[in-house]
Write a protein that holds these residues in place. Structure first.
Motif, PDB file in Angstrom:
ATOM      1  N   UNK A  35      50.083  44.968 171.644  1.00  0.00           N
ATOM      2  CA  UNK A  35      49.105  45.469 172.598  1.00  0.00           C
ATOM      3  C   UNK A  35      49.147  44.756 173.937  1.00  0.00           C
ATOM      4  N   UNK A  36      50.338  44.263 174.282  1.00  0.00           N
ATOM      5  CA  UNK A  36      50.527  43.589 175.568  1.00  0.00           C
ATOM      6  C   UNK A  36      51.729  44.207 176.276  1.00  0.00           C
ATOM      7  N   UNK A  37      51.829  43.948 177.566  1.00  0.00           N
ATOM      8  CA  UNK A  37      52.951  44.486 178.326  1.00  0.00           C
ATOM      9  C   UNK A  37      54.244  43.748 177.983  1.00  0.00           C
ATOM     10  N   UNK A  38      55.344  44.377 178.299  1.00  0.00           N
ATOM     11  CA  UNK A  38      56.654  43.755 178.070  1.00  0.00           C
ATOM     12  C   UNK A  38      56.798  42.443 178.837  1.00  0.00           C
ATOM     13  N   UNK A  39      56.428  42.389 180.130  1.00  0.00           N
ATOM     14  CA  UNK A  39      56.545  41.102 180.837  1.00  0.00           C
ATOM     15  C   UNK A  39      55.681  40.000 180.208  1.00  0.00           C
ATOM     16  N   UNK A  40      54.510  40.371 179.722  1.00  0.00           N
ATOM     17  CA  UNK A  40      53.635  39.384 179.086  1.00  0.00           C
ATOM     18  C   UNK A  40      54.231  38.909 177.768  1.00  0.00           C
ATOM     19  N   UNK A  41      54.775  39.829 176.983  1.00  0.00           N
ATOM     20  CA  UNK A  41      55.424  39.449 175.720  1.00  0.00           C
ATOM     21  C   UNK A  41      56.585  38.504 176.011  1.00  0.00           C
ATOM     22  N   UNK A  42      57.395  38.824 177.002  1.00  0.00           N
ATOM     23  CA  UNK A  42      58.525  37.971 177.374  1.00  0.00           C
ATOM     24  C   UNK A  42      58.038  36.570 177.751  1.00  0.00           C
ATOM     25  N   UNK A  43      56.987  36.520 178.555  1.00  0.00           N
ATOM     26  CA  UNK A  43      56.430  35.238 178.991  1.00  0.00           C
ATOM     27  C   UNK A  43      55.941  34.410 177.800  1.00  0.00           C
ATOM     28  N   UNK A  46      58.779  33.349 175.316  1.00  0.00           N
ATOM     29  CA  UNK A  46      59.559  32.251 175.900  1.00  0.00           C
ATOM     30  C   UNK A  46      58.796  30.935 175.845  1.00  0.00           C
ATOM     31  N   UNK A  47      57.489  30.992 176.049  1.00  0.00           N
ATOM     32  CA  UNK A  47      56.678  29.779 175.965  1.00  0.00           C
ATOM     33  C   UNK A  47      56.765  29.178 174.568  1.00  0.00           C
ATOM     34  N   UNK A  48      56.694  30.022 173.543  1.00  0.00           N
ATOM     35  CA  UNK A  48      56.780  29.535 172.160  1.00  0.00           C
ATOM     36  C   UNK A  48      58.151  28.929 171.894  1.00  0.00           C
ATOM     37  N   UNK A  49      59.192  29.627 172.302  1.00  0.00           N
ATOM     38  CA  UNK A  49      60.558  29.149 172.073  1.00  0.00           C
ATOM     39  C   UNK A  49      60.798  27.798 172.756  1.00  0.00           C
ATOM     40  N   UNK A  50      60.212  27.620 173.939  1.00  0.00           N
ATOM     41  CA  UNK A  50      60.375  26.369 174.689  1.00  0.00           C
ATOM     42  C   UNK A  50      59.432  25.263 174.213  1.00  0.00           C
TER      43      UNK A  50
END
Length: 62
Positions: A35-43, A46-50
């Protein structure tokens, strides 16, 4: 909670992240299910991965 942060379901978020990382789902499909936008999901993914902290109050409380 930071102003403007949409609260999302924690279980859906981590399920979507797992599916994206394992290649079983595209990021756009995962974002839609969360239920979030693609740019938000990407952000956020990436935060979790980092190893960065996600915004306070991001997840809905039961």
């Amino acid at each position: 909670m930071a102003q403007g942060v949409k609260r999302i379901d924690k279980e859906k978020f981590y399920k979507g992240l797992d599916e994206v990382l394992t290649g079983t789902k595209s990021m756009s499909k995962a974002a839609k299910e969360i239920g979030i936008s693609l740019p938000t999901a990407n952000k956020y993914f990436n935060m979790v991965v980092k190893g960065e902290e996600l915004p306070d109050g991001l997840f809905k409380e039961d």
